[in-house]
Design a protein around this motif. Structure first.
Motif, short mmCIF file in Angstrom:
data_model
loop_
_atom_site.label_atom_id
_atom_site.label_comp_id
_atom_site.label_asym_id
_atom_site.label_seq_id
_atom_site.Cartn_x
_atom_site.Cartn_y
_atom_site.Cartn_z
N ILE A 143 13.74 -6.44 9.12
CA ILE A 143 12.41 -5.87 9.33
C ILE A 143 11.38 -6.83 8.76
CG2 ILE A 143 10.89 -3.94 8.81
CD1 ILE A 143 13.32 -2.19 8.62
N PRO A 144 10.40 -7.31 9.59
CA PRO A 144 9.38 -8.23 9.07
C PRO A 144 8.37 -7.50 8.23
CG PRO A 144 8.90 -7.67 11.35
CD PRO A 144 10.22 -7.02 11.01
N ALA A 145 7.55 -8.29 7.56
CA ALA A 145 6.49 -7.69 6.75
C ALA A 145 5.57 -6.89 7.66
CB ALA A 145 5.71 -8.78 6.03
N ALA A 146 5.11 -5.77 7.18
CA ALA A 146 4.25 -4.91 7.99
C ALA A 146 2.93 -5.60 8.27
CB ALA A 146 4.00 -3.58 7.28
N PRO A 147 2.42 -5.48 9.50
CA PRO A 147 1.12 -6.06 9.81
C PRO A 147 0.03 -5.44 8.97
CG PRO A 147 2.30 -5.42 11.82
CD PRO A 147 3.03 -4.84 10.67
N ALA A 148 -1.08 -6.21 8.84
CA ALA A 148 -2.20 -5.70 8.07
C ALA A 148 -2.71 -4.40 8.68
CB ALA A 148 -3.32 -6.74 8.03
N GLY A 149 -2.97 -3.42 7.88
CA GLY A 149 -3.48 -2.15 8.38
C GLY A 149 -2.39 -1.18 8.76
N LEU A 150 -1.14 -1.59 8.70
CA LEU A 150 -0.03 -0.71 9.04
C LEU A 150 0.89 -0.58 7.83
CD1 LEU A 150 0.86 -2.02 12.61
CD2 LEU A 150 -0.59 -0.08 12.02
N SER A 151 1.70 0.48 7.80
CA SER A 151 2.58 0.71 6.67
C SER A 151 3.82 -0.17 6.78
CB SER A 151 2.98 2.18 6.61
OG SER A 151 3.89 2.47 7.66
N LYS A 152 4.60 -0.19 5.71
CA LYS A 152 5.80 -1.01 5.69
C LYS A 152 6.89 -0.45 6.59
CE LYS A 152 5.00 -2.70 1.00
NZ LYS A 152 5.54 -2.82 -0.38
N GLY A 153 6.75 0.79 7.04
CA GLY A 153 7.75 1.38 7.90
C GLY A 153 7.52 1.12 9.38
N VAL A 154 6.54 0.28 9.72
CA VAL A 154 6.21 0.00 11.12
C VAL A 154 6.86 -1.31 11.54
CG1 VAL A 154 4.34 -0.53 12.73
CG2 VAL A 154 4.07 1.29 11.04
N GLN A 155 7.45 -1.32 12.71
CA GLN A 155 8.16 -2.49 13.23
C GLN A 155 7.51 -2.98 14.53
OE1 GLN A 155 10.68 -4.36 12.34
NE2 GLN A 155 10.89 -5.48 14.26
N TRP A 156 7.29 -4.29 14.64
CA TRP A 156 6.87 -4.91 15.90
C TRP A 156 8.14 -5.33 16.66
CZ3 TRP A 156 3.49 -5.86 19.60
CH2 TRP A 156 3.65 -6.96 20.44
N VAL A 157 8.33 -4.79 17.85
CA VAL A 157 9.50 -5.13 18.66
C VAL A 157 9.17 -6.39 19.44
CG1 VAL A 157 11.10 -4.33 20.42
CG2 VAL A 157 10.03 -2.67 18.86
N PRO A 158 9.86 -7.49 19.21
CA PRO A 158 9.51 -8.76 19.83
C PRO A 158 9.67 -8.72 21.35
CG PRO A 158 10.98 -9.08 17.96
CD PRO A 158 10.98 -7.62 18.26
N PRO A 159 9.02 -9.64 22.07
CA PRO A 159 9.17 -9.71 23.53
C PRO A 159 10.63 -9.92 23.92
CG PRO A 159 7.34 -11.08 22.80
CD PRO A 159 8.05 -10.64 21.56
N GLY A 160 11.04 -9.26 24.97
CA GLY A 160 12.40 -9.39 25.47
C GLY A 160 13.40 -8.46 24.86
N SER A 184 -2.10 7.16 5.07
CA SER A 184 -2.95 6.48 6.05
C SER A 184 -3.87 7.49 6.71
CB SER A 184 -2.09 5.78 7.11
OG SER A 184 -2.91 5.22 8.11
N PRO A 185 -5.20 7.26 6.71
CA PRO A 185 -6.11 8.25 7.30
C PRO A 185 -5.95 8.38 8.81
CG PRO A 185 -7.29 6.23 6.74
CD PRO A 185 -5.90 6.08 6.18
N GLU A 186 -5.67 7.27 9.50
CA GLU A 186 -5.56 7.31 10.96
C GLU A 186 -4.61 6.20 11.41
OE1 GLU A 186 -8.37 6.95 14.97
OE2 GLU A 186 -9.26 6.94 12.96
N PRO A 187 -3.49 6.54 12.02
CA PRO A 187 -2.56 5.50 12.48
C PRO A 187 -3.18 4.66 13.59
CG PRO A 187 -1.53 7.69 12.45
CD PRO A 187 -3.00 7.89 12.29
#
Length: 836
Positions: A143-160, A184-187
Motif C-alpha cells: 500500500i503506497p503512502a496516502a495522497p495528500a488530503g486522503l487518509s492512510k486507508g485509501v488506495q490508488w489502483v494503478p492503471p491496468g 475527515s469532514p468530507e471525503p
C-alpha cells in the motif's frame, strides 16, 4: 509450547481502583484520583489506538466483526481480504428463519492475489483494510503512502489493474478505493468507500440520480450501483448519465494535480491517464460541459514545458470559449518569440477561435471557398505572413478543476519566454478586416447557394466566384479550351461553351458578364464583347474565343475603338451581303485592322476576332442604325462612299450588294441614286467606266443584263485603304464630339435593360417608396443606422417602409428585396427584374 498470558491493562487498572477504595482513606483517595486519573486515562487511550504490525501469514486470516451479524471472513491465507459493510441491500443477504431479520453478508472489496507469492499486508486499527492488487505476476504492490488530503486507508489502483467492490470486478484501475479517516469532514468525491451500501437491483445507467457536483459518499445506493456497474463494464456505455463520467474524472484530476506533480511528463502512469481522458472525451464529448473540462485538463496537465515550433495548427473545439485554446496560444507565442511569420493556416485558426470574432453567413455557408480565398489573400496582403511582436504579457496556464474536492485549489504555471498573444488585439483586428473582404467576395455566391442548395457546381453559381475558387474539373475544362485556342482563335456556339462548363440553363446578362470576366482572367477573350455592351449571345449563336492581353475593360469604350467597331461592322455587313465574303474582302479588312496604329495590340486582336465573327454572323443593319444617327451629313456621305468602294474590292459588284448599298444610303438619309455615281467614281480618280455600262436606277441591273455583276477597274481598289482610314478618323471625331452616353450605347440592343424614367413609379408604389427603393438598391447592404437616416430624411418609418416594399416584391416576384436586420442586405438577384 505454553500459551503466553495476555494481561489486559484495563482489568489491572480496575482491580487497583477497587483495592484503593477499600484500604485508602477517602480524603486521600479523592486527591489521588484528581491528580492521577487524567494521566491514567491518557495512557490507556494511546495504548489502544497504536497500530500493530501483523505478519503476512496472519493478515489474510484476520476477521473483522460485522455490525449486523457475527459473520467472519475466510481464514484461508490465499483467499482475498474481505471488508465488512453495513449494506443490507447488497447481494448475499440471508433471512433468519426464527426472527425474520436478515443477516447481511458483508460486501467484499477484494483484489485477486498474484500467482507467485503474497503481498505484504498492513492492517490499521481504525480502517480495518488490507488491499492486494492483481494484474502483474511477478510484482508485489504494498500500500503506497496516502495522497495528500486522503487518509492512510485509501488506495490508488494503478492503471491496468483490477479491483472488486460490492461483488463487481472493475478492470482498468485508475481509481481511489478505501475508507476515509473518521475525522475527515468530507471525503474526496471520487473515493469509493467499500463500507457504503449499494443497491442489489439491476441499475438504469441512463437515469439521472445525482446532483451537479456528485460525490460517491453522498449519492444514493442505487446511484452507487449504477456507477460501479459502469466502471465494471469498461467505462464505455454510451447511454450512461454524464454524472458518472464526471465522478470517475474527478479521480483522474486529483491523481494528476495533487499526487504526481513530481513525476516527469510521459511517465507510464501519466501517459495512461492522458490516453484514458482522450478516450472519454471521444466517447462523451457530445456533452458540452465534460468536453470543456476534459479538453482544458488535457491542455493544462500535458502541455509541454519546453514546446517547439509547431507544424499544423491544432484542431479547434466546436464551441468557442472565453479565450483562445491553450495549444493555439502556445503556437502563436512560439511564432512571436522566434520572429517567424504566422502561416496562413494558423492565422485562419486564430481568426476562427477568437472569442470576439464571428464569421458572417457567406463565410459559414461557403466555408471551403472562404478558406481558400482567405489563405490566398492573406499571403498577398501580409507578404508571406503576419509577424507578431513580443508583447509584455507572458503566457500563463491556469486550470479550474471540475471536482468539488479541489474547487478551492489554484493550479497555474507559466511557460517561460512565451508571450501571450491572446492579450493583444491589433493583429486579430487585421485578420478580421481581411475576413470581411473575403466574405464580401462570397456574398453573391452565398445567396445563390441559399436559394439553390443543390446547384453548388452549376456555372450560374460559379460565375459569382473568383475563378480560382471554381471546382478542379471546371478549371481543367477551361485550360483545355485555352490550349485549343493557342495563338489563334476558334469559332464555336455559345451553347457548346456553356455545356462544357456545366451550365444548368440560359445565362442572364449579369452571368454572361461574369463568364466574360472569368475568361479574361485566363487571358481568353470572347466575341461578341458583352463587357463593352454587345448583346449577350443565345445558345445557338456563334462566338469566337481568342487569346487576349491584359487590359482595362474601360479601354474598349474609347471613341477611337467605338469608331473602329462601327467601321468594321459596316464592312462585314457590306462584304457579306452577296451571301459570302470573298478572300479579297477578308484580306483587305484584316490588313486595314493591322494598319490602325492608333489602337493597342489588344484592341487589334479583339477587332480581328470581331471580324471573324462578323463574316460568319454579320450584324444586322438595324442594329447599327442608332450608332450612325449622330453622324453629320458630311460624315454620312463619307461612310456611304467608303462602303460603295469596299463592295468593289473583289473586282465586281453584285445586284445584292447594290441593294444593300441602297438600304445603307437610306439609313444614312442619303439619296439612294448616289449609290450608282459612287460605284462609278473612286475618290481622286477620273471615270474609267462609261455611264452606259452601269445601271442608272434600281431596275437598271436587270435591264442592262448584268445579273451576275460587272467588272471594274482594279486600280481603284488601291484607294480603299486610304478611304477606310479617312472614314475611321471621321467617325472617331464624331464619337468624341457627340457620342451619346456610353451606357446607353452599350445597352442599345437590349431595350429591356435601358434605365427607366427617374420619375416613374416602381411596381405601382408611391413616389416616396419608389425613391426610397432607388436609394436602397444603390448599395449591396446597409447598416441599420445609415438606412434609418435615409428613411428619416424622406420622412418614412424604416421598418414600415421595408415591410411595405417587401410585401410588394413578394406579390410580384415571390422574394423579398431585403434580408436581415443589421446589416440590411439587398437581394441582388431581384435587381435584374425590378424596373428601376
Amino acid at each position: 509450547m505454553a500459551k503466553k498470558k495476555n494481561n489486559n491493562p484495563l482489568l489491572v487498572s480496575i482491580a487497583l481502583v477497587v483495592l484503593a477504595f477499600i484500604f485508602i482513606p477517602k480524603k486521600v483517595l479523592w486527591l489521588l484520583l484528581l491528580a492521577g486519573g487524567p494521566i491514567l486515562l491518557a495512557y490507556i487511550f494511546i495504548k489502544t489506538q497504536r497500530p500493530r504490525e501483523v505478519p503476512p501469514e496472519q493478515a489474510d486470516a484476520r476477521s473483522f466483526p460485522s455490525e449486523n451479524a457475527g459473520a467472519t471472513n475466510s481464514t484461508n491465507g490465499a483467499s482475498p481480504l474481505q471488508i465488512p459493510t453495513n449494506d443490507a441491500c447488497c447481494s448475499g443477504v440471508e433471512t433468519d428463519q426464527h426472527g425474520g431479520n436478515p443477516n447481511v453478508i458483508p460486501a467484499p472489496m477484494s483484489i485477486p492475489p498474484t500467482k507467485q507469492g503474497s503481498p505484504r499486508a498492513v492492517v490499521h486499527a481504525d480502517s480495518l483494510v488490507s488491499i492486494r492488487i492483481s494484474g502483474h505476476q511477478d510484482r508485489v504492490h504494498p500500500i503506497p503512502a496516502a495522497p495528500a488530503g486522503l487518509s492512510k486507508g485509501v488506495q490508488w489502483v494503478p492503471p491496468g489493474e483490477s479491483v472488486t467492490v460490492g461483488g463487481l470486478e472493475i478492470p482498468g484501475g485508475m481509481l481511489f478505493v478505501g475508507i476515509p479517516h473518521k475525522n475527515s469532514p468530507e471525503p474526496d468525491p471520487s473515493l469509493i468507500d467499500p463500507r457504503l451500501s449499494i443497491a442489489s437491483a439491476h441499475p438504469d445507467l441512463s437515469l439521472k440520480q445525482m446532483g451537479y457536483w456528485p460525490s460517491y459518499s453522498t449519492i444514493s445506493p442505487e446511484a452507487r450501483k449504477a456507477y460501479l456497474s459502469w466502471l465494471a463494464g469498461g467505462r464505455k456505455d454510451p447511454s450512461v448519465d454524464i454524472g458518472y463520467v464526471f465522478l470517475f474524472f474527478y479521480g483522474l484530476e486529483r491523481r494528476v494535480l495533487e499526487d504526481t506533480t513530481s513525476e516527469p511528463k510521459g511517465s507510464p502512469e501519466l501517459s495512461a491517464i492522458e490516453a484514458e481522458t482522450q478516450r472519454l472525451l471521444a466517447a462523451y464529448g457530445h456533452n458540452r460541459s465534460f468536453k470543456g473540462y476534459a479538453s482544458r485538463f488535457l491542455e493544462f496537465a500535458f502541455a509541454p514545458s519546453d514546446p517547439e515550433t509547431p507544424g499544423a495548427p491544432p484542431v479547434l473545439p466546436d464551441e468557442k470559449g472565453f479565450e483562445l485554446p491553450l495549444s493555439l496560444r502556445i503556437g502563436l507565442g512560439l511564432f512571436a518569440r522566434d520572429q517567424k511569420p504566422v502561416p496562413a493556416e494558423w492565422a485562419l485558426a486564430w481568426l476562427r477561435a477568437d472569442p470576439n470574432t464571428y464569421l458572417r453567413t457567406p463565410a459559414l455557408r461557403c466555408y471551403e471557398q472562404f478558406e481558400v480565398l482567405f489563405k490566398q489573400q492573406y499571403v498577398d496582403v501580409f507578404r508571406g505572413g503576419l509577424r507578431l511582436k513580443v508583447n509584455r504579457t507572458k503566457l500563463k496556464i491556469t486550470y479550474q478543476p471540475a471536482s468539488s474536492g479541489l474547487r478551492y485549489a489554484e493550479y497555474s504555471r507559466t511557460l517561460p519566454g512565451l508571450p501571450d498573444v491572446g492579450a493583444v488585439t491589433a493583429p486579430v483586428a487585421e485578420l478580421r478586416e481581411l475576413a470581411n473582404k473575403c466574405t464580401d467576395a462570397l456574398d453573391a455566391y452565398s445567396r445563390y447557394l441559399g436559394r439553390n442548395p443543390d446547384k453548388a457546381q452549376a456555372l450560374e453559381g460559379l460565375l459569382l466566384l473568383p475563378i480560382a475558387l471554381w471546382p478542379t474539373e471546371v478549371r481543367a475544362e477551361l485550360e483545355t479550351l485555352k490550349s485549343r485556342v493557342g495563338d489563334g482563335m476558334i469559332l464555336i456556339t455559345f451553347g457548346d461553351l456553356t455545356n462544357r462548363l456545366k451550365s444548368s440553363g440560359p445565362l442572364s446578362r449579369d452571368k454572361m458578364l461574369g463568364l466574360a470576366h472569368a475568361l479574361e482572367s485566363l487571358s481568353l477573350g470572347i466575341e461578341p464583347d458583352v463587357i463593352a455592351g454587345s448583346k449577350a449571345p443565345k445558345a445557338e449563336d456563334k462566338i469566337v474565343l481568342f487569346p487576349t492581353l491584359p487590359e482595362e475593360g474601360a479601354m474598349r469604350r474609347t471613341p477611337t475603338y467605338e469608331a473602329a467597331t462601327v467601321t468594321l461592322d459596316l464592312s462585314c455587313a457590306a462584304a457579306h451581303v452577296d451571301g459570302e465574303a470573298s478572300s479579297h474582302e477578308l484580306l483587305h479588312l484584316s490588313r486595314q485592322i493591322d494598319s490602325w496604329a492608333h489602337l493597342s495590340d489588344a484592341h487589334r486582336k479583339r477587332l480581328k476576332a470581331r471580324l471573324r465573327l462578323g463574316l460568319e454572323q454579320p450584324p444586322a443593319l438595324a442594329s447599327l442604325k442608332k450608332k450612325l444617327e449622330p453622324l453629320a451629313a458630311e460624315a454620312k456621305r463619307a461612310v456611304g462612299q467608303f462602303l460603295a468602294h469596299l463592295c468593289q474590292a473583289d473586282g465586281q459588284v453584285s445586284p445584292e450588294e447594290v441593294k444593300f448599298l441602297e438600304r445603307v444610303y437610306k439609313t444614312l438619309s442619303l439619296d439612294s441614286q448616289l449609290v450608282y455615281s459612287d460605284l462609278h467614281v473612286a475618290p481622286g480618280e477620273p471615270r474609267k467606266v462609261a455611264a452606259a455600262s452601269l445601271p442608272t436606277s434600281r431596275s437598271d441591273p436587270q435591264k442592262a443584263g448584268l445579273p451576275q455583276g460587272f467588272t471594274l477597274d482594279h486600280a481603284r481598289i488601291a484607294q480603299l485603304h486610304k478611304e477606310t482610314e479617312a472614314v475611321s478618323a471621321l467617325l472617331a471625331r464624331v464619337f468624341t464630339d457627340g457620342t451619346p452616353d456610353e451606357a446607353e450605347v452599350a445597352q442599345a440592343d437590349v431595350p429591356a435593360e435601358e434605365p427607366a424614367n427617374v420619375e416613374s413609379r416602381i411596381l405601382g408604389l408611391s413616389d416616396d417608396y419608389s425613391s426610397f427603393i432607388r436609394h436602397l438598391v444603390s448599395r449591396p447592404h446597409w447598416s441599420r443606422e445609415d438606412l434609418g437616416d435615409v428613411a428619416a430624411d424622406m420622412e418614412l418609418m424604416l421598418d414600415g417602409a421595408l415591410e411595405h416594399i417587401n410585401e410588394a416584391m413578394l406579390d410580384m416576384f415571390e422574394a423579398p428585396l431585403t434580408e436581415g436586420d443589421d446589416p440590411i442586405e439587398i437581394n441582388q438577384e431581384l435587381l435584374e427584374q425590378i424596373p428601376l
